[in-house]
Design a protein around this motif. Structure first.
Motif, mmCIF file in Angstrom:
data_model
loop_
_atom_site.group_PDB
_atom_site.id
_atom_site.type_symbol
_atom_site.label_atom_id
_atom_site.label_comp_id
_atom_site.label_asym_id
_atom_site.label_seq_id
_atom_site.Cartn_x
_atom_site.Cartn_y
_atom_site.Cartn_z
ATOM 1 N N SER A 79 0.828 -1.204 0.000
ATOM 2 C CA SER A 79 0.000 0.000 0.000
ATOM 3 C C SER A 79 0.864 1.256 0.000
ATOM 4 O O SER A 79 0.528 2.268 -0.634
ATOM 5 C CB SER A 79 -0.929 0.003 1.214
ATOM 6 N N LEU A 80 2.004 1.215 0.720
ATOM 7 C CA LEU A 80 2.918 2.359 0.726
ATOM 8 C C LEU A 80 3.543 2.574 -0.643
ATOM 9 O O LEU A 80 3.806 3.714 -1.050
ATOM 10 C CB LEU A 80 4.019 2.152 1.770
ATOM 11 N N ILE A 81 3.796 1.492 -1.359
ATOM 12 C CA ILE A 81 4.384 1.613 -2.692
ATOM 13 C C ILE A 81 3.416 2.332 -3.630
ATOM 14 O O ILE A 81 3.829 3.165 -4.449
ATOM 15 C CB ILE A 81 4.763 0.234 -3.242
ATOM 16 N N LYS A 82 2.119 2.038 -3.516
ATOM 17 C CA LYS A 82 1.121 2.739 -4.325
ATOM 18 C C LYS A 82 1.115 4.228 -3.995
ATOM 19 O O LYS A 82 1.007 5.076 -4.894
ATOM 20 C CB LYS A 82 -0.257 2.130 -4.098
ATOM 21 N N TYR A 83 1.231 4.545 -2.695
ATOM 22 C CA TYR A 83 1.244 5.950 -2.289
ATOM 23 C C TYR A 83 2.519 6.624 -2.805
ATOM 24 O O TYR A 83 2.475 7.770 -3.276
ATOM 25 C CB TYR A 83 1.151 6.032 -0.772
ATOM 26 N N GLU A 84 3.647 5.930 -2.713
ATOM 27 C CA GLU A 84 4.904 6.489 -3.210
ATOM 28 C C GLU A 84 4.809 6.769 -4.709
ATOM 29 O O GLU A 84 5.301 7.789 -5.199
ATOM 30 C CB GLU A 84 6.056 5.525 -2.920
#
Length: 318
Positions: free
Chosen positions: A159-164
């Motif tokens: 999920s953090l990768i999508k935000y990044e």
């Protein structure tokens, strides 16, 4: 991805048979040259291969020691016909570049191939004496389904990768829109100034009007956006590679703090290190099993040992 699957197989095509007699019309000298050449090939090549397979197409028995495994993926018609020419009558209406579903089943004794749901060959005993697949998970997660083998090192921070990625796109969009330096033009007399519809481009500007033109300051991405991007990127990086493993222990107030960070890195990577070690040992064990079960002759292995020295060993099935 992090997960890893190895497949140890016997490939007799890499080891041609040594001829026992000359061909028709071949004299003794040519026969000796051909036989010596084949013997040299057999000495250089090993009829055992350890293949690295894609874990997302591998479905083992949900157990810590799978007794069977299924591999399902897509192959081109040309690949299949190269190995299985008898499949030509089933695939006669397909182009060589068409993709078809290919499924393999392996256990300790039996194996079977399916092409688009049809048997390529009736199930047969492969004679290995073991199930030739072995896998290593990327993370210490329970093995409940075959899909868990394909969960990579970034699974916990997806999920953090999508935000990044979203922050990266925002930053790129701002730079793209305001990359060109804008020209500000003010004048009571517009004569001598001609501006096209393309941003930042001037076709004609009279010399008398140059003093009326100023470059606008280039736009920058907001500092808050840059800070947020940096924080998210750091979280993703630390989730995969802890600071101590990166050689970065800044901010440590004591040796105890440094040791604690190093222990965290060890806790993250120790299962992976032991898993790779066990997987390599498993591969070596399978190579010796195939040497006894299928090759039944001594083979030569060579390479570099743990001291970076060239080595060559002769392995016997006994």
């Amino acid at each position: 991805r992090g997960a890893c699957v190895h497949n140890t197989v016997y490939n007799p095509d890499k080891w041609p048979d040594v001829p026992e007699k000359a061909r028709a019309g071949e004299d003794d000298e040519d026969f000796e040259i051909r036989r010596d050449s084949i013997r040299a090939d057999r000495r250089r090549n090993i009829p055992i291969e350890v293949l690295v397979r894609d874990p997302q197409y591998w479905y083992p028995e949900p157990s810590s020691r799978p007794s069977y495994a299924i591999e399902a993926y897509r192959k081109t018609v040309a690949e299949i016909l190269f190995t299985w020419p008898q499949m030509r009558f089933r695939l006669h209406d397909r182009r060589p570049t068409d993709l078809v579903e290919w499924v393999e089943y392996w256990d300790r004794e039996w194996c079977m191939y399916l092409c688009d749901g049809e048997e390529v060959k009736a199930p047969w005993r492969h004679g290995y004496g073991f199930m030739p697949f072995a896998g290593l998970k990327a993370r210490a997660i329970p093995l409940t389904t075959g899909e868990t083998w394909a969960m990579g090192m970034l699974w916990a921070v997806k999920s953090l990768i999508k935000y990044e990625t979203a922050l990266f796109r925002q930053n790129a969009d701002i730079i793209r829109r305001y990359a060109w330096l804008n020209l500000l033009v003010w004048s009571d007399d517009p004569k001598g100034i001609e501006i096209t519809g393309s941003p930042g481009e001037i076709i004609q500007l009279s010399k008398s009007k140059q003093e009326d033109v100023r470059f606008a300051e280039p736009a920058e991405t907001p500092e808050a956006l840059r800070d947020q991007w940096a924080k998210v990127s750091a979280e993703v990086e630390n989730a995969v590679l802890p600071a101590a493993a990166q050689g970065n222990v800044k901010g440590s107030t004591s040796g105890y703090d440094t040791i604690a960070r190093i222990q965290q890195a060890r806790a993250r990577f120790e299962p992976l290190r032991k898993g790779i070690q066990a997987l390599v040992a498993h591969d070596c064990d399978n190579v010796f099993r195939l040497l006894r079960a299928k090759v039944r002759e001594a083979i030569t292995i060579w390479g570099v040992d743990g001291h970076d020295k060239d080595m060559e060993e002769r392995l016997s099935p006994d």
